[in-house]
Design a protein around this motif. Structure first.
Motif, PDB file in Angstrom:
ATOM      1  N   PRO A  93      25.561  -0.904  18.785  1.00 53.67           N
ATOM      2  CA  PRO A  93      24.101  -0.980  18.757  1.00 53.67           C
ATOM      3  C   PRO A  93      23.528  -1.439  17.422  1.00 53.67           C
ATOM      4  O   PRO A  93      22.434  -1.976  17.371  1.00 53.67           O
ATOM      5  N   ARG A  94      24.281  -1.203  16.343  1.00 57.36           N
ATOM      6  CA  ARG A  94      23.724  -1.531  15.032  1.00 57.36           C
ATOM      7  C   ARG A  94      24.195  -2.893  14.528  1.00 57.36           C
ATOM      8  O   ARG A  94      24.088  -3.189  13.347  1.00 57.36           O
ATOM      9  N   PHE A 135      19.511  -7.727  18.256  1.00 53.10           N
ATOM     10  CA  PHE A 135      20.329  -6.524  18.430  1.00 53.10           C
ATOM     11  C   PHE A 135      20.386  -6.186  19.919  1.00 53.10           C
ATOM     12  O   PHE A 135      19.465  -6.534  20.668  1.00 53.10           O
TER      13      PHE A 135
ATOM     14  N   LYS B  39      25.899  -3.188   5.097  1.00 52.39           N
ATOM     15  CA  LYS B  39      24.928  -3.437   6.155  1.00 52.39           C
ATOM     16  C   LYS B  39      24.557  -2.138   6.869  1.00 52.39           C
ATOM     17  O   LYS B  39      23.396  -1.902   7.179  1.00 52.39           O
ATOM     18  N   ARG B  43      20.973  -0.590   7.497  1.00 54.04           N
ATOM     19  CA  ARG B  43      20.449  -0.513   8.870  1.00 54.04           C
ATOM     20  C   ARG B  43      20.196   0.929   9.305  1.00 54.04           C
ATOM     21  O   ARG B  43      19.425   1.174  10.220  1.00 54.04           O
ATOM     22  N   ASN B  44      20.880   1.871   8.668  1.00 55.65           N
ATOM     23  CA  ASN B  44      20.626   3.288   8.961  1.00 55.65           C
ATOM     24  C   ASN B  44      19.848   3.896   7.818  1.00 55.65           C
ATOM     25  O   ASN B  44      20.153   4.996   7.358  1.00 55.65           O
ATOM     26  N   SER B 237      25.935  10.958  15.631  1.00 55.78           N
ATOM     27  CA  SER B 237      25.040  10.088  16.399  1.00 55.78           C
ATOM     28  C   SER B 237      25.664   8.719  16.626  1.00 55.78           C
ATOM     29  O   SER B 237      25.157   7.921  17.387  1.00 55.78           O
ATOM     30  N   ARG B 238      26.764   8.453  15.973  1.00 60.46           N
ATOM     31  CA  ARG B 238      27.389   7.142  16.114  1.00 60.46           C
ATOM     32  C   ARG B 238      28.812   7.248  16.659  1.00 60.46           C
ATOM     33  O   ARG B 238      29.595   6.324  16.534  1.00 60.46           O
TER      34      ARG B 238
END
Lengths: 257, 338
Positions: A93-94, A135, B39, B43-44, B237-238
């Motif tokens: 997802p990222r 995304f 990245k 992104r988080n 969560s990942r």
């Protein structure tokens, strides 16, 4: 290309086996549908091939390699030789569309130069070149599945396994996805697709293997028909039967006869 | 049977090819891990910021605890050093006699330094201490001065190495003929009087040292736990992502790498922030603490010298290390599951 011999698997806690003495042989470059209702053992069979599960008994040989000899350490190496497409897409997802496809090549140690050459080609094949920077959350279901297919074929695997690739998609998108799989099959990739959808099975006239209660009950080598007697159409959560046009037509036919 | 053998041979050969076909490029791989780690960090961003803040707070708390322990123990030490033992000698003991007594007592190994002062010097000291008090200065005419000098004891002030062990000094004062003759019976030496204070300060120094150390360790452990659960939550969560990567055929190293890099970046930034906050905070508070007689010299000396770079490096290193360990433990859990 794919060979299963007397494969049996019972999950711990279950009384009946998920797979019961299953034997089947899929030749190179074949396009095979694996059908059966929920709990028939389709997913278990796929998990055996991707080595997520081990059989209790029997032999599995994929691309000339007996999976018994694939040690835990080398499972990643083995999986890189397969292309796998999932019902829920399993996209990162990222990461962007481009990165999701590139990921499959990066883990195989491909050089940056080759990746930059390959990814656009593959994205073009699935018609998503213009969505490369998006995304997964920004894409529709069909687009997500096409990314998933692009990722799985980027490494040019000899075998592509698709587990219910169209279950979450509408009719039009489903046709697109199947068309895409057919195109990949034309390039020489052996394809195994599990599905509920009788329309695609019947329209494509390919080999159909039917599973019921963990057993192979039918294997029609050419132009197989998805038999309503063996497999009931899936129900929605509210219990309503999903009546596809094909289902209605067949029912009519049966009644006329 | 031959089929079986062939299959085994083929499988082994196939696996070998498979392993070789995955060309391993350490630099290329590390580069990618680094890229995706960086990245992932951006992104988080919110999770990254949270983890960084928690880590920075932890490092600051650790710094405060360790500094407090050092300062407290140094202050106690300085106070111990100020302690002296005063032996009161009969008024009019001559300077000669005093020097003889000094020589005698200096032979004791525990004695660090001796300061002697005759009655006259004591009187002058008394005057200078009270020069602002007009009442006293006014009454000090010549006659009064002489009376004072004849009444004031000459003194001998000792500093010793070990304030807890004064037996040898006591023995000399009580048995040496010169001392016995010179010691003023009216005013006893102060080592007994100071004993209570000495004990108090000694115990304070001990509490500061061991208590500070224990507190620092406890704080560090608590904060490692907090950081660990923060990172674990972020990775929880990942966990799906980890599973997906495994299914696509990624190596454990390749999956784990970016997570470690993310946590290490958090740790590094936290280390820099904590170092800056600690430095500015300490430099701001140091003069105020010094005003209260707290000995901050040990810390200010370090921070004002080149060693401050080392302190900053220690902050960053500790941050990176805690981040790496926590994230490794957290990823490992999900890496094994799939």
């Amino acid at each position: 290309m794919i060979l299963l011999e007397n494969v049996t698997k019972t999950y711990s806690g279950d009384k009946t086996p998920a797979l019961d003495d299953v034997s089947l042989h899929i030749e190179p470059n074949e396009f095979v549908f694996l059908v059966g209702k929920s709990g028939a053992g389709k997913s278990t069979l796929i998990k055996m091939i991707t080595k997520e599960e081990k059989p209790d008994a029997g032999k599995i040989v994929i691309g000339g390699i007996d999976l018994e000899y694939v040690k835990k350490r080398y499972i990643p190496n083995y999986r890189r030789r397969l292309g796998v497409v999932f019902q829920d897409f399993k996209l990162l997802p990222r990461r962007t569309v481009y990165e999701n496809v590139a990921f499959a090549l990066e883990i195989a140690g491909m050089s940056g130069k080759d990746i930059r050459k390959t990814v656009p080609k593959v994205l073009e094949l699935v018609d998503l070149l213009d969505q490369a920077k998006k995304f997964p959350a920004q894409l529709s279901g069909g687009q997500k599945q096409r990314v998933s297919i692009a990722r799985s074929v980027a490494r040019q695997p000899k075998i592509l396994i698709a587990d219910e690739p169209t279950a979450n998609l509408d009719k039009l998108t489903t046709e697109e996805i199947i068309e895409l799989l057919k195109k990949i099959n034309d390039f020489g990739t052996t394809i195994l697709v599990t599905t509920h959808n009788e329309n695609i099975v019947n329209s494509l006239q390919k080999r159909v293997i039917t599973l019921k209660d963990g057993k192979v009950v039918d294997d029609q080598k050419r132009g197989g028909i998805y038999k309503l007697d063996d497999v009931k159409t899936p129900k929605t959560q509210t219990g309503r039967t999903i009546r596809t046009p094909g289902y209605a037509m067949k029912k009519k036919k049966v009644m006329i006869q | 049977m031959t089929d079986e053998k062939d299959l085994k041979k083929n499988s082994k050969r196939g696996l070998k090819v498979m392993r070789k076909s995955h060309e391993f490029h350490p630099i290329r791989n590390e580069g990618r891990i680094l890229k995706y780690g960086a990245k992932g960090f951006s992104r988080n961003i919110w999770l990254s910021v949270a983890a960084t803040i928690v880590m920075a707070i932890t490092l600051i708390i650790s710094f405060v605890t360790i500094t407090a322990s050092v300062i407290l123990s140094n202050t106690a030490e300085t106070m111990r050093e100020k302690i002296d033992i005063t032996i009161y000698l009969k008024p009019n003991t001559s300077l000669e006699d005093l020097n003889k007594l000094k020589e005698t007592i200096e032979k004791d190994a525990n004695v660090k330094s001796v300061v002697i002062s005759t009655s006259k010097e004591e009187y002058e000291k008394f005057l200078s201490e009270n020069q602002d008090s007009e009442e006293i200065i006014d009454v000090m005419d010549e006659e009064m001065s002489e009376l004072m000098i004849s009444k004031m004891q000459a003194t001998m002030r000792l500093k010793v190495y070990d304030v807890d062990n004064l037996d040898s000094v006591k023995e000399i004062v009580e048995t040496d003929d010169g001392f016995v003759a010179a010691v003023d019976e009216e005013k006893a030496p102060t080592y007994d009087v100071n004993q209570v204070e000495i004990a108090t300060i000694t115990s304070w120094a001990k509490i500061a040292r061991t208590g500070g150390l224990i507190l620092a360790i406890v704080f560090l452990m608590i904060s490692v736990l907090i950081i660990f659960s923060t990172i674990r939550m972020a990775i929880f969560s990942r966990r799906e992502e980890i599973y997906m990567m495994k299914l696509v055929g990624a190596d454990k190293r390749f999956i784990r790498g970016p997570f470690l890099i993310e946590a290490e970046i958090s740790g590094m930034i936290a280390g820099i922030i904590a170092a800056m906050v600690s430095y500015v905070g300490f430099m701001f508070l140091a003069p105020k603490m010094a005003g209260y007689g707290i000995d901050v010299s040990a810390i200010t000396d370090v921070l004002n010298s080149n060693q401050s770079v080392l302190v900053c490096a220690a902050f960053v290193l500790l941050g990176v290390l805690i981040g790496r360990i926590s994230s490794r433990l957290a990823v490992q859990k999900y890496l094994h599951k799939a």
